[in-house]
Design a protein around this motif. Sequence first.
Motif, PDB file in Angstrom:
ATOM      1  N   GLU A 185     -29.819  44.360   3.093  1.00  0.00           N
ATOM      2  CA  GLU A 185     -30.471  44.870   4.288  1.00  0.00           C
ATOM      3  C   GLU A 185     -31.849  45.465   3.976  1.00  0.00           C
ATOM      4  O   GLU A 185     -32.744  45.460   4.827  1.00  0.00           O
ATOM      5  CB  GLU A 185     -29.569  45.874   4.997  1.00  0.00           C
ATOM      6  CG  GLU A 185     -28.313  45.209   5.569  1.00  0.00           C
ATOM      7  CD  GLU A 185     -27.756  45.922   6.781  1.00  0.00           C
ATOM      8  OE1 GLU A 185     -28.374  46.904   7.254  1.00  0.00           O
ATOM      9  OE2 GLU A 185     -26.702  45.488   7.283  1.00  0.00           O
TER      10      GLU A 185
ATOM     11  N   ALA B  39     -30.478  47.133   9.669  1.00  0.00           N
ATOM     12  CA  ALA B  39     -31.633  46.281   9.387  1.00  0.00           C
ATOM     13  C   ALA B  39     -31.590  45.006  10.214  1.00  0.00           C
ATOM     14  O   ALA B  39     -32.638  44.439  10.554  1.00  0.00           O
ATOM     15  CB  ALA B  39     -31.693  45.941   7.898  1.00  0.00           C
TER      16      ALA B  39
ATOM     17  N   ARG C  48     -33.012  46.116  13.513  1.00  0.00           N
ATOM     18  CA  ARG C  48     -34.447  46.442  13.449  1.00  0.00           C
ATOM     19  C   ARG C  48     -35.311  45.201  13.257  1.00  0.00           C
ATOM     20  O   ARG C  48     -36.369  45.053  13.867  1.00  0.00           O
ATOM     21  CB  ARG C  48     -34.701  47.434  12.315  1.00  0.00           C
ATOM     22  CG  ARG C  48     -34.167  48.833  12.586  1.00  0.00           C
ATOM     23  CD  ARG C  48     -34.598  49.800  11.500  1.00  0.00           C
ATOM     24  NE  ARG C  48     -33.980  49.524  10.219  1.00  0.00           N
ATOM     25  CZ  ARG C  48     -32.811  50.027   9.818  1.00  0.00           C
ATOM     26  NH1 ARG C  48     -32.130  50.830  10.622  1.00  0.00           N
ATOM     27  NH2 ARG C  48     -32.328  49.740   8.619  1.00  0.00           N
ATOM     28  N   SER C  49     -34.868  44.309  12.380  1.00  0.00           N
ATOM     29  CA  SER C  49     -35.684  43.143  12.041  1.00  0.00           C
ATOM     30  C   SER C  49     -35.488  41.965  12.996  1.00  0.00           C
ATOM     31  O   SER C  49     -36.299  41.050  13.016  1.00  0.00           O
ATOM     32  CB  SER C  49     -35.353  42.684  10.611  1.00  0.00           C
ATOM     33  OG  SER C  49     -34.008  42.220  10.540  1.00  0.00           O
ATOM     34  N   LYS C  50     -34.380  41.986  13.757  1.00  0.00           N
ATOM     35  CA  LYS C  50     -34.016  40.881  14.656  1.00  0.00           C
ATOM     36  C   LYS C  50     -33.875  39.562  13.886  1.00  0.00           C
ATOM     37  O   LYS C  50     -34.119  38.477  14.414  1.00  0.00           O
ATOM     38  CB  LYS C  50     -35.030  40.741  15.789  1.00  0.00           C
ATOM     39  CG  LYS C  50     -35.131  41.973  16.662  1.00  0.00           C
ATOM     40  CD  LYS C  50     -36.102  41.783  17.813  1.00  0.00           C
ATOM     41  CE  LYS C  50     -36.206  43.039  18.658  1.00  0.00           C
ATOM     42  NZ  LYS C  50     -37.152  42.896  19.781  1.00  0.00           N
ATOM     43  N   ILE C  51     -33.463  39.654  12.636  1.00  0.00           N
ATOM     44  CA  ILE C  51     -33.317  38.489  11.778  1.00  0.00           C
ATOM     45  C   ILE C  51     -32.126  37.646  12.237  1.00  0.00           C
ATOM     46  O   ILE C  51     -31.113  38.189  12.695  1.00  0.00           O
ATOM     47  CB  ILE C  51     -33.135  38.957  10.312  1.00  0.00           C
ATOM     48  CG1 ILE C  51     -33.237  37.796   9.341  1.00  0.00           C
ATOM     49  CG2 ILE C  51     -31.807  39.686  10.127  1.00  0.00           C
ATOM     50  CD1 ILE C  51     -33.282  38.254   7.885  1.00  0.00           C
TER      51      ILE C  51
ATOM     52  N   CYS D 178     -28.014  44.591  18.354  1.00  0.00           N
ATOM     53  CA  CYS D 178     -28.930  43.582  17.813  1.00  0.00           C
ATOM     54  C   CYS D 178     -29.461  42.696  18.934  1.00  0.00           C
ATOM     55  O   CYS D 178     -28.690  42.160  19.731  1.00  0.00           O
ATOM     56  CB  CYS D 178     -28.211  42.728  16.766  1.00  0.00           C
ATOM     57  SG  CYS D 178     -27.588  43.671  15.356  1.00  0.00           S
TER      58      CYS D 178
ATOM     59  N   ALA E 177     -34.029  42.588   4.242  1.00  0.00           N
ATOM     60  CA  ALA E 177     -34.232  42.243   5.658  1.00  0.00           C
ATOM     61  C   ALA E 177     -35.248  43.178   6.292  1.00  0.00           C
ATOM     62  O   ALA E 177     -36.143  42.752   7.023  1.00  0.00           O
ATOM     63  CB  ALA E 177     -32.901  42.306   6.401  1.00  0.00           C
ATOM     64  N   ASP E 178     -35.131  44.464   6.002  1.00  0.00           N
ATOM     65  CA  ASP E 178     -36.091  45.439   6.521  1.00  0.00           C
ATOM     66  C   ASP E 178     -37.502  45.164   6.013  1.00  0.00           C
ATOM     67  O   ASP E 178     -38.490  45.443   6.697  1.00  0.00           O
ATOM     68  CB  ASP E 178     -35.676  46.862   6.111  1.00  0.00           C
ATOM     69  CG  ASP E 178     -34.892  47.582   7.209  1.00  0.00           C
ATOM     70  OD1 ASP E 178     -35.087  47.248   8.394  1.00  0.00           O
ATOM     71  OD2 ASP E 178     -34.087  48.459   6.876  1.00  0.00           O
ATOM     72  N   SER E 179     -37.595  44.637   4.785  1.00  0.00           N
ATOM     73  CA  SER E 179     -38.900  44.342   4.179  1.00  0.00           C
ATOM     74  C   SER E 179     -39.422  42.974   4.577  1.00  0.00           C
ATOM     75  O   SER E 179     -40.444  42.525   4.066  1.00  0.00           O
ATOM     76  CB  SER E 179     -38.788  44.419   2.641  1.00  0.00           C
ATOM     77  OG  SER E 179     -38.387  45.703   2.215  1.00  0.00           O
ATOM     78  N   HIS E 180     -38.713  42.282   5.469  1.00  0.00           N
ATOM     79  CA  HIS E 180     -39.104  40.958   5.972  1.00  0.00           C
ATOM     80  C   HIS E 180     -39.210  39.941   4.835  1.00  0.00           C
ATOM     81  O   HIS E 180     -40.068  39.063   4.843  1.00  0.00           O
ATOM     82  CB  HIS E 180     -40.424  41.042   6.743  1.00  0.00           C
ATOM     83  CG  HIS E 180     -40.391  42.027   7.873  1.00  0.00           C
ATOM     84  ND1 HIS E 180     -39.687  41.809   9.037  1.00  0.00           N
ATOM     85  CD2 HIS E 180     -40.939  43.267   7.999  1.00  0.00           C
ATOM     86  CE1 HIS E 180     -39.823  42.849   9.837  1.00  0.00           C
ATOM     87  NE2 HIS E 180     -40.568  43.754   9.225  1.00  0.00           N
TER      88      HIS E 180
END
Length: 402
Positions: free
Chosen positions: A226, A263, A266-269, A329, A229-232
């Motif tokens: 995660e 994450a 937040r990231s919408k991954i 999400c 993921a937060d760091s893109h």
Amino acid sequence: MASSRTIYLVTTLDTKREEIAYIKNLLDLKNLNCKIVDISTQPHQFNHLAAIAAETVASYHPNGKQAVFCGDRGKAIVAMADAFKLFLMAQNDVEAILGLGGSGGTALITPAMQSLAVGIPKLMVSTMASGNISGYIGASDIAMMYSVTDIAGINVISRKVLTNAANFIAGSVLFKTQDTIEDKPAIGLTMFGVTTTCVQSVSAKLHDQYDCLVFHATGSGGKAMEKLADSHLLHGVLDITTTEVGDYLFDGVLACDEDRFGAIARSKIPYIGSCGALDMVNFASPDTISQKYQDRLFYSHNPQVTLMRTTPEENKKMANWIANKLNQCQGYVTFIIPEGGFSALDIEGGAFWLPKANQAFIDEFEKIFIQTEKRKLIKTPYHINSPQFCDLIINEFTKVMK
């Protein structure tokens, strides 16, 4: 080497000014751009040594610098840690960071280091580095260097350690190279021993298209995934093994924390999830297990790892917790439930075969999980390690990625 980017040298100048000045002098000789940042929690007369004064850092606290300079050491450390994290996140020129501290300084500096993206060099020289450092590192790529002696002046030992620290951070900057390999899109996958068959099969089939990063679902593994993921740094997540939730809710030793799935929100991954190994809670050796669990069904994975079968009530609680998290999400989310079993032990004839427990999870998850155009639930009769389940995971992930 001149650079517009900066190596941040961070410490409490009221106690560590000689040591941080020694490191800066070594880096200046290599023509590296450095700034000393003071994170002292009380006023002192050494502000002229810092490029960034403690008052400046403290002003980043949401309640202002008075929250830091409050006269209570414990509260001041917590407040300065928050302020420094916000300060560092606001900088756009961080080439690398080196921290210097004892127990208080390490607690001040490392939360901010954790907020930086993976790949930015981070070195913490600390008196605490010879013990359990997991709380300082979190899911980040922080390097810890033990100071050997206390950080209390320059002496025959500290000179060697501080010189190595300066060379470490200088080398990470001077020898930084750009990748010449064109990377495939990276995706994160979570795996446990009892879901290995599934994850390895999925990884093998996706290998040509994606860089498959597999994370061991041991608490820190989920946090590391995660963090990326937060760091893109991930293009998608195949969270097949969510067992860390069971450990978090029921005293296990491989627990996530309250921010699991945060994450993803937040990231919408793009996210594909499942209930891998939610049929178990992980403990250490049998003698370490709480008395309240003594009448439960256990399986000895090895002499140091004992697995406890989850009950219908526990599965219901896990389903509720996960569904509520995923409801937050807004990106593409698909949760796939393998009705044929959640792990290698949860199979007909297996040690943890208990269909009513799995059904309790399924019923509660269906009740709580809110399906939308982007968020859907799929139930399949197959076992999590079956070829059919693996193919379903890949098909759904391919749809989501399109």
